[in-house]
Design a protein around this motif. Structure first.
Motif, PDB file in Angstrom:
ATOM      1  N   LEU A 140       0.828  -1.212   0.000  1.00 47.30           N
ATOM      2  CA  LEU A 140       0.000   0.000   0.000  1.00 47.30           C
ATOM      3  C   LEU A 140       0.861   1.260   0.000  1.00 47.30           C
ATOM      4  CD1 LEU A 140      -2.786  -0.918   2.555  1.00 47.30           C
ATOM      5  CD2 LEU A 140      -2.981  -0.792   0.075  1.00 47.30           C
ATOM      6  N   THR A 141       1.915   1.242   0.791  1.00 47.36           N
ATOM      7  CA  THR A 141       2.812   2.392   0.859  1.00 47.36           C
ATOM      8  C   THR A 141       3.497   2.599  -0.473  1.00 47.36           C
ATOM      9  OG1 THR A 141       3.153   2.010   3.205  1.00 47.36           O
ATOM     10  CG2 THR A 141       4.787   3.380   2.084  1.00 47.36           C
ATOM     11  N   HIS A 142       3.970   1.520  -1.084  1.00 47.85           N
ATOM     12  CA  HIS A 142       4.654   1.610  -2.373  1.00 47.85           C
ATOM     13  C   HIS A 142       3.731   2.215  -3.431  1.00 47.85           C
ATOM     14  CE1 HIS A 142       7.242   0.705  -5.752  1.00 47.85           C
ATOM     15  NE2 HIS A 142       6.236   0.083  -6.321  1.00 47.85           N
ATOM     16  N   ARG A 143       2.482   1.705  -3.474  1.00 48.04           N
ATOM     17  CA  ARG A 143       1.526   2.221  -4.471  1.00 48.04           C
ATOM     18  C   ARG A 143       1.189   3.680  -4.206  1.00 48.04           C
ATOM     19  NH1 ARG A 143      -3.426  -1.536  -4.606  1.00 48.04           N
ATOM     20  NH2 ARG A 143      -2.413  -2.908  -3.182  1.00 48.04           N
ATOM     21  N   THR A 144       1.120   4.072  -2.952  1.00 51.01           N
ATOM     22  CA  THR A 144       0.776   5.449  -2.612  1.00 51.01           C
ATOM     23  C   THR A 144       1.915   6.404  -2.954  1.00 51.01           C
ATOM     24  OG1 THR A 144      -0.602   4.660  -0.809  1.00 51.01           O
ATOM     25  CG2 THR A 144       0.044   6.958  -0.730  1.00 51.01           C
ATOM     26  N   VAL A 145       3.124   6.009  -2.623  1.00 51.64           N
ATOM     27  CA  VAL A 145       4.282   6.875  -2.855  1.00 51.64           C
ATOM     28  C   VAL A 145       4.674   6.902  -4.323  1.00 51.64           C
ATOM     29  CG1 VAL A 145       6.728   7.203  -2.293  1.00 51.64           C
ATOM     30  CG2 VAL A 145       5.114   6.559  -0.504  1.00 51.64           C
TER      31      VAL A 145
END
Length: 147
Positions: A140-145
């Motif tokens: 989720l963090t990777h997709r958001t950033v």
């Protein structure tokens, strides 16, 4: 704020967490058990004997690093509630009894709290939280950033 104003999801979640944590904290304080001790006992009570590394990864979600988990488990071992052997931890018979006692007290408080709400809505909320918890936070963090 008027009664028709809806809180952002994160704000509502934070406020609900604060409200629900208060009775849990009261039970733990009355029982002279720290939140990290409860988290460890609960993890072992639910999962059974577990590798210390797996417990450390789980307890990291509560802000404990590996050294803190080692210290926590050592303290629980000294108190006779946890047994450490070959890189794994498990509840002793006394630990199993203590876990059951705490679980039942916390369960009674939880039952009183959620009795105020429609049971179907409670189960829907629990299901959504379980689905969220199953997501990979790194992904989720990777997709958001990454955008």
């Amino acid at each position: 704020m008027t009664s028709s104003t809806r809180l952002p999801f994160g704000t509502a979640l934070a406020l609900a967490q604060r409200t629900l944590a208060a009775p849990l904290t009261a039970v733990l304080q009355a029982e002279r058990v720290s939140a990290p001790e409860w988290f460890a006992l609960n993890a072992l009570g639910l999962r059974g004997p577990s590798p210390v590394a797996a417990l450390a990864a789980l307890l990291a979600t509560n802000g404990l690093d590996a050294a803190a988990v080692d210290g926590l488990l050592a303290g629980l071992a000294r108190s006779g509630t946890v047994e450490l052997h070959d890189g794994a931890a498990g509840l002793t018979p006394a630990g199993t009894a203590r876990y059951a006692e705490l679980r039942d007290r916390i369960g009674a408080v939880t039952t009183r709290i959620f009795a105020q709400f429609d049971p179907d809505r409670v189960e829907t909320a629990r299901g959504l939280l379980e689905e969220i918890a199953a997501l990979d936070p790194d992904e989720l963090t990777h997709r958001t950033v990454a955008r």
